[in-house]
Write an enzyme that holds these catalytic residues in place. Structure first.
Site, PDB file in Angstrom:
ATOM      1  N   GLY A  32       0.771  -1.234   0.000  1.00 12.03           N
ATOM      2  CA  GLY A  32       0.000   0.000   0.000  1.00 12.03           C
ATOM      3  C   GLY A  32       0.802   1.284   0.000  1.00 12.03           C
ATOM      4  O   GLY A  32       0.281   2.338   0.368  1.00 12.03           O
TER       5      GLY A  32
ATOM      6  N   ASN B 105       1.895   2.941  -2.620  1.00 12.70           N
ATOM      7  CA  ASN B 105       1.332   3.853  -3.619  1.00 12.70           C
ATOM      8  C   ASN B 105       0.040   4.484  -3.110  1.00 12.70           C
ATOM      9  O   ASN B 105      -0.153   5.696  -3.246  1.00 12.70           O
ATOM     10  CB  ASN B 105       1.065   3.113  -4.939  1.00 12.70           C
TER      11      ASN B 105
ATOM     12  N   LEU C  61      -4.527  -7.016  -7.007  1.00 10.92           N
ATOM     13  CA  LEU C  61      -4.156  -8.258  -7.693  1.00 10.92           C
ATOM     14  C   LEU C  61      -5.312  -9.049  -8.293  1.00 10.92           C
ATOM     15  O   LEU C  61      -5.086 -10.004  -9.023  1.00 10.92           O
ATOM     16  CB  LEU C  61      -3.350  -9.157  -6.749  1.00 10.92           C
TER      17      LEU C  61
ATOM     18  N   ASN D 261      -4.810   1.802 -13.807  1.00 11.40           N
ATOM     19  CA  ASN D 261      -3.915   0.900 -13.078  1.00 11.40           C
ATOM     20  C   ASN D 261      -2.480   1.372 -13.284  1.00 11.40           C
ATOM     21  O   ASN D 261      -2.164   2.009 -14.293  1.00 11.40           O
ATOM     22  CB  ASN D 261      -4.071  -0.519 -13.645  1.00 11.40           C
TER      23      ASN D 261
ATOM     24  N   HIS E 285       1.383  -0.208 -13.606  1.00 15.05           N
ATOM     25  CA  HIS E 285       2.111  -1.459 -13.785  1.00 15.05           C
ATOM     26  C   HIS E 285       3.610  -1.158 -13.797  1.00 15.05           C
ATOM     27  O   HIS E 285       4.049  -0.223 -14.479  1.00 15.05           O
ATOM     28  CB  HIS E 285       1.695  -2.130 -15.096  1.00 15.05           C
TER      29      HIS E 285
ATOM     30  N   ASP F 137      -3.531  -5.857 -17.628  1.00 16.17           N
ATOM     31  CA  ASP F 137      -2.484  -4.975 -18.175  1.00 16.17           C
ATOM     32  C   ASP F 137      -2.657  -4.680 -19.662  1.00 16.17           C
ATOM     33  O   ASP F 137      -1.686  -4.608 -20.413  1.00 16.17           O
ATOM     34  CB  ASP F 137      -1.093  -5.606 -17.948  1.00 16.17           C
TER      35      ASP F 137
ATOM     36  N   GLU G  60       7.305   5.658  -9.445  1.00 18.00           N
ATOM     37  CA  GLU G  60       5.867   5.541  -9.129  1.00 18.00           C
ATOM     38  C   GLU G  60       5.446   6.654  -8.172  1.00 18.00           C
ATOM     39  O   GLU G  60       4.417   7.303  -8.366  1.00 18.00           O
ATOM     40  CB  GLU G  60       5.568   4.179  -8.492  1.00 18.00           C
TER      41      GLU G  60
END
Ligand code: GRF
Length: 190
Positions: free
Chosen positions: A12, A14, A85, A102, A104, A145, A174
């Site tokens: 967590g 991000n 996930l 999302n 990736h 993705d 990120e």
């Protein structure tokens, strides 16, 4: 005020970074964190920042009266998957068309797809002796993705870089870029 919901399954970091970023924003806020994993670190991180959290199971995720109803009832403007996930069901994807994104940890379409998450991605990148990797922020559709790419940025890989060193580089980009891209999308429209 635009309302953001964050889905996460893991540590967590991000999600935490995004919540903090929007705590100082007059136009948008993270109002809800959702997880399928009751022991996800995201729960304590969100609670410490006074953001409501919901733990759901696979049945509630698929159910029209479950997770979807919660998102609709609180008028979520943007759904952010940050290390989430599970695959989102079509009932949610269709109700939030181009309003789900999302992140990736690779330069998609390379190193994406089922099973490609976290260090699995970085291990494959290092094993293939790539000279660069990066992050991809993309819209979410019904395949892993796969949705339209919104943003990519790369980082260099040195020949001596380990999986952990690459993970650190990815983590850094990120932290730097994801909240800013979310801000653009949620405020200017997706
Ligand atoms: C990140 O690397 C993200 O790109 C990927 O999963 C990881 C989540 O890490 N989708 P954290 O849970 O935010 O710490």
């Amino acid at each position: 005020m635009k309302q953001i919901a964050v889905f996460a399954s893991g540590t967590g970091t991000n999600a935490e970074n995004i919540i903090k970023y929007f705590n100082n924003n007059a136009k948008a806020r993270v109002v809800l964190v959702l997880t399928n994993n009751p022991s996800s670190g995201v729960i304590t991180k969100a609670r410490a920042l006074s953001v409501n959290t919901i733990v759901f199971n696979k049945i509630q995720l698929q159910d029209r009266e479950g997770v979807l109803k919660t998102l609709v009832d609180i008028s979520i403007d943007l759904i952010v998957l940050a290390g989430f996930l599970l695959k989102l069901p079509s009932i949610i994807i269709n109700s939030f068309n181009f309003k789900i994104i999302n992140i990736h940890p690779s330069l998609l379409p390379k190193y994406g797809g089922k099973g490609m998450f976290g260090n699995n991605v970085h291990k494959a990148v290092i094993a293939n002796r790539e000279k660069e990797s990066g992050i991809t922020i993309h819209y979410v559709d019904e395949q892993y993705d796969n949705g339209e790419v919104i943003f990519q940025v790369n980082c260099k890989i040195e020949p001596e870089d380990s999986v952990n060193e690459l993970a650190k580089k990815i983590h850094q980009i990120e932290m730097e870029h994801f909240p800013k891209i979310i801000e653009k999308l949620v405020i200017n429209g997706t």
